[in-house]
Design an enzyme around this catalytic site. Structure first.
Site, mmCIF file in Angstrom:
data_model
loop_
_atom_site.group_PDB
_atom_site.id
_atom_site.type_symbol
_atom_site.label_atom_id
_atom_site.label_comp_id
_atom_site.label_asym_id
_atom_site.label_seq_id
_atom_site.Cartn_x
_atom_site.Cartn_y
_atom_site.Cartn_z
ATOM 1 N N TYR A 114 11.975 32.474 -80.710
ATOM 2 C CA TYR A 114 11.480 33.391 -79.675
ATOM 3 C C TYR A 114 11.182 34.810 -80.173
ATOM 4 O O TYR A 114 10.662 35.620 -79.427
ATOM 5 C CB TYR A 114 12.460 33.461 -78.498
ATOM 6 C CG TYR A 114 13.886 33.825 -78.871
ATOM 7 C CD1 TYR A 114 14.264 35.150 -79.068
ATOM 8 C CD2 TYR A 114 14.861 32.841 -79.002
ATOM 9 C CE1 TYR A 114 15.569 35.482 -79.398
ATOM 10 C CE2 TYR A 114 16.171 33.162 -79.332
ATOM 11 C CZ TYR A 114 16.525 34.481 -79.524
ATOM 12 O OH TYR A 114 17.822 34.801 -79.859
ATOM 13 N N HIS A 134 22.009 34.898 -80.981
ATOM 14 C CA HIS A 134 22.974 35.226 -79.939
ATOM 15 C C HIS A 134 24.329 34.599 -80.253
ATOM 16 O O HIS A 134 25.375 35.208 -80.050
ATOM 17 C CB HIS A 134 22.452 34.707 -78.595
ATOM 18 C CG HIS A 134 23.409 34.881 -77.464
ATOM 19 N ND1 HIS A 134 23.687 36.107 -76.901
ATOM 20 C CD2 HIS A 134 24.167 33.979 -76.783
ATOM 21 C CE1 HIS A 134 24.563 35.959 -75.926
ATOM 22 N NE2 HIS A 134 24.876 34.684 -75.831
ATOM 23 N N ARG A 170 20.369 43.298 -82.291
ATOM 24 C CA ARG A 170 21.114 42.100 -82.653
ATOM 25 C C ARG A 170 20.418 41.436 -83.834
ATOM 26 O O ARG A 170 19.401 40.771 -83.686
ATOM 27 C CB ARG A 170 21.176 41.143 -81.455
ATOM 28 C CG ARG A 170 22.230 40.047 -81.592
ATOM 29 C CD ARG A 170 22.020 38.970 -80.561
ATOM 30 N NE ARG A 170 20.884 38.127 -80.916
ATOM 31 C CZ ARG A 170 20.108 37.501 -80.039
ATOM 32 N NH1 ARG A 170 20.303 37.651 -78.753
ATOM 33 N NH2 ARG A 170 19.111 36.738 -80.453
#
Length: 429
Positions: free
Chosen positions: A328, A319, A315
């Site tokens: 993160y 998100h 990815r």
């Protein structure tokens, strides 16, 4: 043991393992530990082979495109150049659509959006390998299925804007499309509910003696949901004609794939325990995705049962528009991902076989950008978020019950009477 001594005093205390991603913000990135077999190195069993005859394919990686853009090995689907060009254009369209809708969200024109950047091959190549009549049960990052099937971008944008032309009447979160005519089942925000739905649809198709199969998608984190395992059980027992796609993009929002079991084994290995066919493939290789989907579809159509395909991908962005991945994960991860960019890899393959060039690709980028811009302009003429109530207020009762119960009919009549008395313009006439 001495008197009074605890019988287990000499044993080491138990402890739990807490998964930890390899890279955090600020870390240098090195994906050397990711085991990537050479393109063309993995065998291709007959689609009628028994699942336990190729268990090893759940632990390796099917790849077709090599580093020079050549299609090699037994999984090469040998697609005609025209098909490859159309597939490339669909992937370019998806990326351009994502970019424009992302900007629209940042401009306050809609509340939410999710991009598929870096995962374009997962949906687009699968759509080309499936029959148009097959039913797709997507998660929220497979908008490429609709684009590859030629669905109207304007219609998709109307849904994102929840405007007066939104066929779903603003009842779905933006990006949760529904297009029965395109074989695209309604997206649900509840994780993995689409898996048992796909199995049920596939079982019904088989029970009716139909020829259509089902395909469904979820992220690797969603394999921890109970619905995933229920679906696998039913599909295995009844040999349902369904394809399970697990999109392992390494991150489930901010939780890395280890929390779903990636440190212990592959996600394709989930298939082994259920006795169904399992493949692990290069999800950034459009030809590998096409070939695996075509192979799994042939198994389903010949009553060999379900197949689980793990798409090993990445990815590249957040998100969703509500997520900040810099909090993160290392900023260096997307560019360091060893399987590259799926759009660039398919483009390079077409160039390598003499069926494309950089000039035509640049011209296509410009043409697609204009195509998407025009679609956005047309959709925004129907309204955007925050510009008033786009749907008549009483449409909130539509599409909820096949036969509206008496108490809702009373509430609807009361609401309409109050709206009429107030002189507000949005009541349905």
């Amino acid at each position: 043991m001495m008197a009074g001594e605890h019988p287990r005093a000499n044993l080491q205390p138990l402890s739990l393992h807490v998964p930890e991603p390899r890279f955090r913000p600020g870390d240098a990135v090195d994906f050397a530990a990711v085991d990537i077999p050479a393109a063309g190195a993995v065998r291709r069993p007959d689609s009628a082979a028994k699942a336990n005859d190729f268990i090893d394919l759940a632990y390796t990686m099917v790849r077709v495109l090599d580093d020079d853009g050549r299609a090699v090995g037994p999984w090469d689907p040998k697609l005609a150049p025209d098909v490859l060009r159309r597939m490339l254009r669909s992937m370019v369209e998806l990326r351009a659509f994502d970019e424009r809708m992302f900007r629209a969200q940042r401009q306050g024109k809609t509340s939410f959006y999710m991009k598929a950047t870096g995962e374009e091959a997962v949906a687009v190549a699968a759509a080309y390998a499936l029959d148009y009549e097959d039913m797709c049960f997507p998660s929220y990052r497979q908008q490429g299925l609709l684009i590859a099937r030629g669905w109207s971008m304007v219609d998709m944008m109307n849904q994102i804007y929840s405007n007066r032309a939104d066929r779903l009447q603003g009842k779905q979160l933006p990006i949760m499309y529904s297009a029965k005519e395109a074989g695209f089942f309604s997206i649900s925000g509840n994780l993995t509910t689409q898996y048992p739905q796909a199995v049920g649809w596939a079982m019904a198709s088989a029970a009716k003696g139909d020829t259509r199969i089902a395909a469904t998608w979820c992220g690797e984190g969603s394999t921890a949901e109970g619905d995933f395992h229920s679906a696998c059980t039913f599909a295995a027992v009844y040999r349902a004609p369904v394809i399970f796609n697990v999109v392992n993009n390494q991150w489930a929002i901010s939780s890395f794939s280890g929390f779903a079991g990636a440190e212990a084994t592959t996600f394709a290995a989930r298939a082994v325990g259920y006795g169904i066919a399992g493949l692990r493939i290069d999800g950034n290789d459009a030809l590998a995705v096409y070939a695996a989907t075509q192979w799994a579809a042939e198994r389903a159509r010949t009553n060999q049962g379900p197949t689980l395909i793990e798409h090993f991908t990445y990815r590249a962005e957040g998100h969703s528009t509500s997520d900040d991945p810099t909090q993160y994960r290392s900023a260096g991860e997307p560019n360091a991902w060893p399987l590259g960019d799926p759009v660039v890899r398919l483009k390079n393959h077409l160039i390598a076989i003499g069926e494309w060039d950089e000039e035509r690709h640049a011209a296509q980028d410009r043409e697609v950008a204009e195509q998407v811009r025009a679609a956005q302009k047309e959709a925004e003429a129907n309204g955007i978020l925050g510009h008033g109530l786009h749907q008549p207020l009483d449409t909130l009762f539509d599409g909820v019950f096949e036969e509206m119960p008496w108490h809702l009919r009373e509430q609807q009549a009361q609401m309409m009477a109050e709206e009429e008395a107030s002189g507000r313009p949005w009541a349905r006439k």
